[in-house]
Design a protein around this motif. Structure first.
Motif, PDB file in Angstrom:
ATOM      1  N   LEU A 112       0.833  -1.203   0.000  1.00 41.48           N
ATOM      2  CA  LEU A 112       0.000   0.000   0.000  1.00 41.48           C
ATOM      3  C   LEU A 112       0.871   1.258   0.000  1.00 41.48           C
ATOM      4  O   LEU A 112       0.571   2.241  -0.684  1.00 41.48           O
ATOM      5  CB  LEU A 112      -0.933  -0.004   1.212  1.00 41.48           C
ATOM      6  CG  LEU A 112      -1.923   1.165   1.292  1.00 41.48           C
ATOM      7  CD1 LEU A 112      -2.842   1.186   0.073  1.00 41.48           C
ATOM      8  CD2 LEU A 112      -2.738   1.079   2.576  1.00 41.48           C
ATOM      9  N   ASN A 113       1.968   1.228   0.755  1.00 37.47           N
ATOM     10  CA  ASN A 113       2.879   2.376   0.776  1.00 37.47           C
ATOM     11  C   ASN A 113       3.499   2.622  -0.595  1.00 37.47           C
ATOM     12  O   ASN A 113       3.680   3.766  -1.009  1.00 37.47           O
ATOM     13  CB  ASN A 113       3.976   2.178   1.820  1.00 37.47           C
ATOM     14  CG  ASN A 113       3.482   2.403   3.236  1.00 37.47           C
ATOM     15  OD1 ASN A 113       2.393   2.916   3.459  1.00 37.47           O
ATOM     16  ND2 ASN A 113       4.293   2.004   4.203  1.00 37.47           N
ATOM     17  N   LEU A 114       3.839   1.544  -1.276  1.00 40.50           N
ATOM     18  CA  LEU A 114       4.373   1.655  -2.643  1.00 40.50           C
ATOM     19  C   LEU A 114       3.359   2.385  -3.532  1.00 40.50           C
ATOM     20  O   LEU A 114       3.705   3.311  -4.266  1.00 40.50           O
ATOM     21  CB  LEU A 114       4.650   0.253  -3.188  1.00 40.50           C
ATOM     22  CG  LEU A 114       4.894   0.106  -4.691  1.00 40.50           C
ATOM     23  CD1 LEU A 114       6.202   0.768  -5.094  1.00 40.50           C
ATOM     24  CD2 LEU A 114       4.898  -1.369  -5.086  1.00 40.50           C
ATOM     25  N   GLN A 115       2.103   1.959  -3.437  1.00 43.27           N
ATOM     26  CA  GLN A 115       1.044   2.564  -4.246  1.00 43.27           C
ATOM     27  C   GLN A 115       0.790   4.014  -3.832  1.00 43.27           C
ATOM     28  O   GLN A 115       0.688   4.915  -4.675  1.00 43.27           O
ATOM     29  CB  GLN A 115      -0.229   1.734  -4.081  1.00 43.27           C
ATOM     30  CG  GLN A 115      -1.400   2.210  -4.916  1.00 43.27           C
ATOM     31  CD  GLN A 115      -2.518   1.178  -4.885  1.00 43.27           C
ATOM     32  OE1 GLN A 115      -2.304   0.016  -5.258  1.00 43.27           O
ATOM     33  NE2 GLN A 115      -3.697   1.571  -4.448  1.00 43.27           N
ATOM     34  N   ASP A 116       0.675   4.238  -2.516  1.00 42.58           N
ATOM     35  CA  ASP A 116       0.395   5.583  -2.028  1.00 42.58           C
ATOM     36  C   ASP A 116       1.518   6.562  -2.362  1.00 42.58           C
ATOM     37  O   ASP A 116       1.267   7.734  -2.649  1.00 42.58           O
ATOM     38  CB  ASP A 116       0.188   5.559  -0.510  1.00 42.58           C
ATOM     39  CG  ASP A 116      -1.163   4.978  -0.104  1.00 42.58           C
ATOM     40  OD1 ASP A 116      -1.999   4.737  -1.006  1.00 42.58           O
ATOM     41  OD2 ASP A 116      -1.379   4.765   1.099  1.00 42.58           O
ATOM     42  N   ASP A 117       2.754   6.076  -2.314  1.00 39.53           N
ATOM     43  CA  ASP A 117       3.898   6.938  -2.587  1.00 39.53           C
ATOM     44  C   ASP A 117       3.829   7.488  -4.017  1.00 39.53           C
ATOM     45  O   ASP A 117       4.103   8.663  -4.262  1.00 39.53           O
ATOM     46  CB  ASP A 117       5.204   6.157  -2.384  1.00 39.53           C
ATOM     47  CG  ASP A 117       6.423   7.058  -2.341  1.00 39.53           C
ATOM     48  OD1 ASP A 117       6.374   8.089  -1.647  1.00 39.53           O
ATOM     49  OD2 ASP A 117       7.414   6.740  -3.009  1.00 39.53           O
ATOM     50  N   THR A 118       3.450   6.637  -4.962  1.00 37.70           N
ATOM     51  CA  THR A 118       3.295   7.092  -6.346  1.00 37.70           C
ATOM     52  C   THR A 118       2.112   8.043  -6.461  1.00 37.70           C
ATOM     53  O   THR A 118       2.197   9.075  -7.150  1.00 37.70           O
ATOM     54  CB  THR A 118       3.096   5.898  -7.292  1.00 37.70           C
ATOM     55  OG1 THR A 118       4.207   5.012  -7.179  1.00 37.70           O
ATOM     56  CG2 THR A 118       2.977   6.365  -8.733  1.00 37.70           C
ATOM     57  N   ALA A 119       1.005   7.723  -5.789  1.00 40.22           N
ATOM     58  CA  ALA A 119      -0.168   8.600  -5.833  1.00 40.22           C
ATOM     59  C   ALA A 119       0.162   9.982  -5.273  1.00 40.22           C
ATOM     60  O   ALA A 119      -0.337  11.003  -5.777  1.00 40.22           O
ATOM     61  CB  ALA A 119      -1.324   7.974  -5.059  1.00 40.22           C
ATOM     62  N   ILE A 120       1.018  10.031  -4.266  1.00 41.80           N
ATOM     63  CA  ILE A 120       1.444  11.315  -3.698  1.00 41.80           C
ATOM     64  C   ILE A 120       2.200  12.132  -4.738  1.00 41.80           C
ATOM     65  O   ILE A 120       1.995  13.342  -4.881  1.00 41.80           O
ATOM     66  CB  ILE A 120       2.303  11.089  -2.439  1.00 41.80           C
ATOM     67  CG1 ILE A 120       1.419  10.607  -1.290  1.00 41.80           C
ATOM     68  CG2 ILE A 120       3.043  12.359  -2.036  1.00 41.80           C
ATOM     69  CD1 ILE A 120       2.179  10.044  -0.118  1.00 41.80           C
ATOM     70  N   ALA A 121       3.075  11.468  -5.498  1.00 40.09           N
ATOM     71  CA  ALA A 121       3.812  12.170  -6.557  1.00 40.09           C
ATOM     72  C   ALA A 121       2.841  12.752  -7.580  1.00 40.09           C
ATOM     73  O   ALA A 121       2.993  13.897  -8.036  1.00 40.09           O
ATOM     74  CB  ALA A 121       4.803  11.217  -7.232  1.00 40.09           C
ATOM     75  N   VAL A 122       1.826  11.966  -7.936  1.00 40.40           N
ATOM     76  CA  VAL A 122       0.815  12.431  -8.888  1.00 40.40           C
ATOM     77  C   VAL A 122       0.060  13.626  -8.308  1.00 40.40           C
ATOM     78  O   VAL A 122      -0.162  14.634  -8.997  1.00 40.40           O
ATOM     79  CB  VAL A 122      -0.153  11.285  -9.252  1.00 40.40           C
ATOM     80  CG1 VAL A 122      -1.341  11.805 -10.054  1.00 40.40           C
ATOM     81  CG2 VAL A 122       0.585  10.199 -10.032  1.00 40.40           C
ATOM     82  N   ALA A 123      -0.333  13.530  -7.036  1.00 41.22           N
ATOM     83  CA  ALA A 123      -1.051  14.632  -6.382  1.00 41.22           C
ATOM     84  C   ALA A 123      -0.202  15.904  -6.373  1.00 41.22           C
ATOM     85  O   ALA A 123      -0.719  17.008  -6.582  1.00 41.22           O
ATOM     86  CB  ALA A 123      -1.425  14.234  -4.956  1.00 41.22           C
ATOM     87  N   LYS A 124       1.088  15.748  -6.145  1.00 40.99           N
ATOM     88  CA  LYS A 124       1.973  16.913  -6.118  1.00 40.99           C
ATOM     89  C   LYS A 124       2.079  17.569  -7.489  1.00 40.99           C
ATOM     90  O   LYS A 124       2.172  18.799  -7.594  1.00 40.99           O
ATOM     91  CB  LYS A 124       3.360  16.509  -5.592  1.00 40.99           C
ATOM     92  CG  LYS A 124       3.368  16.248  -4.092  1.00 40.99           C
ATOM     93  CD  LYS A 124       4.770  15.923  -3.592  1.00 40.99           C
ATOM     94  CE  LYS A 124       4.784  15.809  -2.080  1.00 40.99           C
ATOM     95  NZ  LYS A 124       6.125  15.491  -1.549  1.00 40.99           N
ATOM     96  N   ILE A 125       2.049  16.759  -8.542  1.00 37.31           N
ATOM     97  CA  ILE A 125       2.083  17.316  -9.896  1.00 37.31           C
ATOM     98  C   ILE A 125       0.802  18.108 -10.164  1.00 37.31           C
ATOM     99  O   ILE A 125       0.837  19.228 -10.685  1.00 37.31           O
ATOM    100  CB  ILE A 125       2.271  16.208 -10.946  1.00 37.31           C
ATOM    101  CG1 ILE A 125       3.678  15.615 -10.832  1.00 37.31           C
ATOM    102  CG2 ILE A 125       2.047  16.748 -12.370  1.00 37.31           C
ATOM    103  CD1 ILE A 125       3.897  14.336 -11.643  1.00 37.31           C
ATOM    104  N   VAL A 126      -0.333  17.530  -9.796  1.00 34.79           N
ATOM    105  CA  VAL A 126      -1.618  18.230  -9.976  1.00 34.79           C
ATOM    106  C   VAL A 126      -1.613  19.535  -9.187  1.00 34.79           C
ATOM    107  O   VAL A 126      -2.001  20.595  -9.699  1.00 34.79           O
ATOM    108  CB  VAL A 126      -2.797  17.334  -9.541  1.00 34.79           C
ATOM    109  CG1 VAL A 126      -4.104  18.127  -9.548  1.00 34.79           C
ATOM    110  CG2 VAL A 126      -2.909  16.117 -10.449  1.00 34.79           C
ATOM    111  N   ASN A 127      -1.160  19.475  -7.934  1.00 30.21           N
ATOM    112  CA  ASN A 127      -1.123  20.679  -7.101  1.00 30.21           C
ATOM    113  C   ASN A 127      -0.165  21.721  -7.662  1.00 30.21           C
ATOM    114  O   ASN A 127      -0.454  22.921  -7.632  1.00 30.21           O
ATOM    115  CB  ASN A 127      -0.734  20.318  -5.659  1.00 30.21           C
ATOM    116  CG  ASN A 127      -1.845  19.593  -4.924  1.00 30.21           C
ATOM    117  OD1 ASN A 127      -3.021  19.747  -5.244  1.00 30.21           O
ATOM    118  ND2 ASN A 127      -1.482  18.780  -3.944  1.00 30.21           N
ATOM    119  N   ALA A 128       0.970  21.273  -8.187  1.00 32.01           N
ATOM    120  CA  ALA A 128       1.942  22.206  -8.774  1.00 32.01           C
ATOM    121  C   ALA A 128       1.330  22.914  -9.989  1.00 32.01           C
ATOM    122  O   ALA A 128       1.569  24.101 -10.222  1.00 32.01           O
ATOM    123  CB  ALA A 128       3.214  21.467  -9.169  1.00 32.01           C
TER     124      ALA A 128
END
Length: 198
Positions: free
Chosen positions: A38-54
């Motif tokens: 789950l951490n592996l998956q969430d870690d990638t989702a966080i990167a995606v969220a940061k791109i959207v936020n940026a």
């Protein structure tokens, strides 16, 4: 302001997770194994969220720039992973399948904003119907539209996953849950957690 290379995610970061999974005896019934996946998956989702936020905040002002950043991360995490243990390989493939929808939702949101024709649950149910008809492209499209509403601040009721037969849509809903968590708390996994030796 220009974004330095690998600001959002790196191949090394992904490989650190894969190396940890290879070093563990992965058992999906085991709590620690399940958390690591789950951490592996969430870690990638966080990167995606940061791109959207940026992109939202003007750091990645052009749509094309944000889409390129997403494509770079997608190329890293959806590439073939060489793992000898078949069960571990199967579980990593499941994570990658879940993340397909995370990327699709983020891209849809950046290009078109939140989809407003239906609720999250309606999109997911329509996606499940499309999957039942073996129209997988349409199913992914509906799940991505559900994801745009999550990015826009709406909540996914994860219990909807219990209504759906196991398959791509169920995996994609799992990915959308990670995206929801990432949009709400993009700092949930620290860098050292990804780099830590098992």
């Amino acid at each position: 302001m220009s974004t330095p290379p690998e600001a959002f995610y790196s191949e090394e970061r992904w490989q650190n997770w894969i190396d940890r999974l290879k070093a563990e005896e992965i058992d999906p019934e085991d709590e620690d194994s399940a958390r690591l996946l789950l951490n592996l998956q969430d870690d990638t989702a966080i990167a995606v969220a940061k791109i959207v936020n940026a992109h939202e905040e003007g750091e990645l002002e052009e749509e094309e720039e944000a889409i390129e950043e997403l494509a770079d991360v997608r190329e890293i995490v959806l590439s073939d992973v060489e793992v000898e243990d078949e069960e571990t390989a199967f579980l990593i493939d499941g994570v990658q399948t879940s993340l397909v929808c995370v990327f699709a939702a983020a891209e849809e949101y950046i290009l078109s904003g939140a989809s407003e024709e239906a609720s999250i649950e309606e999109y997911v149910r329509t996606a499940a119907d499309a999957e039942a008809e073996e129209d997988f492209d349409a199913a992914l499209g509906y799940c991505a539209q559900a994801g745009t509403r999550i990015v826009d601040g709406e909540n996914l009721d994860v219990s909807i996953g219990e209504e759906i037969e196991y398959g791509f849509v169920a995996e994609w809903v799992n990915g959308l849950d990670s995206l929801q968590n990432a949009m709400r708390d993009p700092e949930v996994i620290e860098e050292e957690d990804a780099d830590e030796e098992s």
